[in-house]
Design a protein around this motif. Structure first.
Motif, short mmCIF file in Angstrom:
data_model
loop_
_atom_site.label_atom_id
_atom_site.label_comp_id
_atom_site.label_asym_id
_atom_site.label_seq_id
_atom_site.Cartn_x
_atom_site.Cartn_y
_atom_site.Cartn_z
N UNK A 152 0.86 -1.18 0.00
CA UNK A 152 0.00 0.00 0.00
C UNK A 152 0.90 1.23 0.00
N UNK A 153 0.83 1.99 -1.08
CA UNK A 153 1.69 3.16 -1.19
C UNK A 153 1.07 4.38 -0.53
N UNK A 154 -0.25 4.44 -0.52
CA UNK A 154 -0.93 5.54 0.17
C UNK A 154 -2.07 4.97 1.00
N UNK A 161 -17.39 -0.48 3.17
CA UNK A 161 -15.98 -0.46 2.80
C UNK A 161 -15.68 -1.61 1.85
N UNK A 162 -14.67 -1.44 1.02
CA UNK A 162 -14.24 -2.51 0.12
C UNK A 162 -12.73 -2.44 -0.04
N UNK A 163 -12.12 -3.61 -0.15
CA UNK A 163 -10.68 -3.69 -0.40
C UNK A 163 -10.45 -4.60 -1.61
N UNK A 164 -9.45 -4.28 -2.41
CA UNK A 164 -9.12 -5.05 -3.61
C UNK A 164 -8.14 -6.18 -3.27
N UNK A 165 -7.61 -6.19 -2.06
CA UNK A 165 -6.64 -7.19 -1.65
C UNK A 165 -7.28 -8.14 -0.64
N UNK A 166 -6.53 -9.16 -0.24
CA UNK A 166 -7.02 -10.15 0.72
C UNK A 166 -6.46 -9.84 2.12
N UNK A 167 -7.25 -9.23 3.00
CA UNK A 167 -6.75 -8.90 4.34
C UNK A 167 -6.62 -10.12 5.24
N UNK A 168 -7.24 -11.23 4.87
CA UNK A 168 -7.30 -12.41 5.74
C UNK A 168 -6.14 -13.38 5.58
N UNK A 181 -7.20 0.60 -4.21
CA UNK A 181 -7.00 -0.67 -3.51
C UNK A 181 -7.99 -0.84 -2.36
N UNK A 182 -8.54 0.27 -1.87
CA UNK A 182 -9.57 0.24 -0.83
C UNK A 182 -10.37 1.53 -0.93
#
Length: 118
Positions: free
Chosen positions: A22-24, A77-84, A67-68
């Motif tokens: 995550x860059x930002x 909320x939504x994220x494009x990556x897998x937080x789990x 990405x989120x």
């Protein structure tokens, strides 16, 4: 969800699979205690090419500008990556939902999770 919020979602030239950083990260309770540069795990072949007016981008990577995000009309909320997964080093340290046991931001209702994607 992004399409329903009016954001264009398109197939990427190359399927993104693997580690990203995550860059930002915007100030948002979803990312409390997580700093820019944290590693996340991506696995997708499409992307949101531009946010809609209904959303606020809260995280991005070098290759993924959205990405989120959060929807401005409520606690969605939504994220494009897998937080789990293990490869997402910081995960998302949100409180547990009493209904589902899933990590959810404060004040959200996880009732939509049950049976939504059968």
């Amino acid at each position: 969800m992004a399409k329903r919020a009016g954001a264009p979602v398109e197939r990427t030239q190359v399927r993104e699979y693997g580690r990203a950083h995550l860059s930002t990260i915007s100030e948002n309770h979803l990312f409390d205690g997580i700093e820019a540069g944290t590693q996340v795990w991506m696995s997708h072949g499409d992307t949101i090419t531009a946010p809609s007016e209904a959303m606020e981008v809260i995280a991005s990577t070098k290759d993924v500008p959205v990405a989120a995000y959060r929807l401005l009309d409520g606690p969605t909320y939504a994220v494009q990556f897998h937080p789990e997964v293990y490869h997402t080093t910081d995960g998302l340290p949100a409180p547990q939902s009493p209904r589902s046991g899933s990590a959810m931001p404060p004040g959200t209702d996880a009732a939509w999770l049950r049976g939504a994607y059968r």
